[in-house]
Design a protein around this motif. Structure first.
Motif, PDB file in Angstrom:
ATOM      1  N   CYS A  35      -3.832   7.337  10.395  1.00 55.82           N
ATOM      2  CA  CYS A  35      -5.097   6.603  10.217  1.00 55.82           C
ATOM      3  C   CYS A  35      -5.970   6.797  11.458  1.00 55.82           C
ATOM      4  O   CYS A  35      -6.221   5.842  12.200  1.00 55.82           O
ATOM      5  N   ARG A  74      -3.888  -4.851   9.075  1.00 58.44           N
ATOM      6  CA  ARG A  74      -2.813  -4.057   8.476  1.00 58.44           C
ATOM      7  C   ARG A  74      -1.488  -4.642   8.935  1.00 58.44           C
ATOM      8  O   ARG A  74      -1.363  -5.059  10.097  1.00 58.44           O
ATOM      9  N   THR A 132      -8.040 -12.232   5.130  1.00 59.02           N
ATOM     10  CA  THR A 132      -7.145 -12.208   6.281  1.00 59.02           C
ATOM     11  C   THR A 132      -7.074 -13.537   7.027  1.00 59.02           C
ATOM     12  O   THR A 132      -6.548 -13.594   8.135  1.00 59.02           O
ATOM     13  N   SER A 150       3.989  -1.100   4.055  1.00 60.66           N
ATOM     14  CA  SER A 150       2.630  -1.209   4.601  1.00 60.66           C
ATOM     15  C   SER A 150       1.721  -1.997   3.671  1.00 60.66           C
ATOM     16  O   SER A 150       1.796  -1.857   2.448  1.00 60.66           O
ATOM     17  N   HIS A 151       0.848  -2.793   4.286  1.00 65.51           N
ATOM     18  CA  HIS A 151      -0.190  -3.530   3.556  1.00 65.51           C
ATOM     19  C   HIS A 151      -1.502  -3.411   4.308  1.00 65.51           C
ATOM     20  O   HIS A 151      -1.503  -3.380   5.546  1.00 65.51           O
ATOM     21  N   VAL A 152      -2.592  -3.361   3.577  1.00 62.39           N
ATOM     22  CA  VAL A 152      -3.929  -3.390   4.163  1.00 62.39           C
ATOM     23  C   VAL A 152      -4.657  -4.567   3.526  1.00 62.39           C
ATOM     24  O   VAL A 152      -4.838  -4.609   2.305  1.00 62.39           O
ATOM     25  N   TYR A 153      -5.029  -5.538   4.363  1.00 63.60           N
ATOM     26  CA  TYR A 153      -5.731  -6.732   3.903  1.00 63.60           C
ATOM     27  C   TYR A 153      -7.201  -6.603   4.318  1.00 63.60           C
ATOM     28  O   TYR A 153      -7.508  -6.584   5.508  1.00 63.60           O
ATOM     29  N   THR A 184       0.840  -1.192   0.000  1.00 62.14           N
ATOM     30  CA  THR A 184       0.000   0.000   0.000  1.00 62.14           C
ATOM     31  C   THR A 184       0.875   1.242   0.000  1.00 62.14           C
ATOM     32  O   THR A 184       0.573   2.235  -0.651  1.00 62.14           O
ATOM     33  N   THR A 227     -10.421  -6.183   8.839  1.00 56.64           N
ATOM     34  CA  THR A 227      -9.240  -5.676   8.147  1.00 56.64           C
ATOM     35  C   THR A 227      -8.011  -5.875   9.024  1.00 56.64           C
ATOM     36  O   THR A 227      -8.058  -5.613  10.231  1.00 56.64           O
TER      37      THR A 227
END
Length: 166
Positions: free
Chosen positions: A98, A147, A134, A126-129, A64, A145
């Motif tokens: 955030c 992260r 997940t 950074s990653h947002v799943y 991300t 979610t």
């Protein structure tokens, strides 16, 4: 060692950590004194942990965001490693960007793989799943979610953190 701190107004902090005493003269690990352990036992009944990492680093290809996190002289401890509090600074910086995450209780896990040293070019990947993707973090997290923040120096992962709402 597991530690739980209950706040007077409903706050809660739960922590698991491995305590290592470093002897000042030898600079080597040594036994933790009984009086220090006695103080720790006021906050926990568990004095032995077995650890197995479960977090996997995120890749650069589907990140991300990737940004550099400067390692300062003041971030380095007596053993020429980045102090653990600085790993938390990365989390706090992320949460500041955030603010919607701060509306509910969170669980944050940081798994340390290798030390960060002064002069390292530390990058945070950074990653947002989203929910439904997940399950790799556990069946109980499939509905929310998750992260992740991967602390990387070049191609070497130094630590991985997860952040999710409880």
């Amino acid at each position: 060692m597991r530690v739980r701190v209950d706040g007077r107004k409903g706050g809660l902090i739960e922590s698991e950590a491995f305590w290592i005493n470093i002897n000042r003269e030898t600079q080597m690990p040594s036994r933790i004194s009984d009086d220090f352990l006695e103080g720790l036992h006021k906050t926990t009944s568990v004095d032995r942990l077995r650890w197995k990492g479960y977090l996997k680093p995120g890749s650069r290809e589907d990140a991300t965001e990737i940004h550099e996190f400067p390692v300062r002289v003041t971030d380095i401890d007596l053993f020429d490693h980045m102090n653990n509090s600085v790993y938390w600074s990365v989390i706090e910086d992320y949460l500041a960007s955030c603010p919607e995450l701060l509306k509910a209780p969170l669980r944050v896990t940081i798994e340390h793989d290798a030390a960060v040293a002064l002069g390292d070019k530390l990058e945070i990947i950074s990653h947002v799943y989203p929910p439904g993707s997940t399950d790799r973090f556990g069946a109980d997290l499939a509905d929310r979610t998750v992260r992740t923040l991967t602390y990387a120096v070049g191609d070497e992962t130094k630590a991985v953190a997860t952040i999710f709402a409880l």
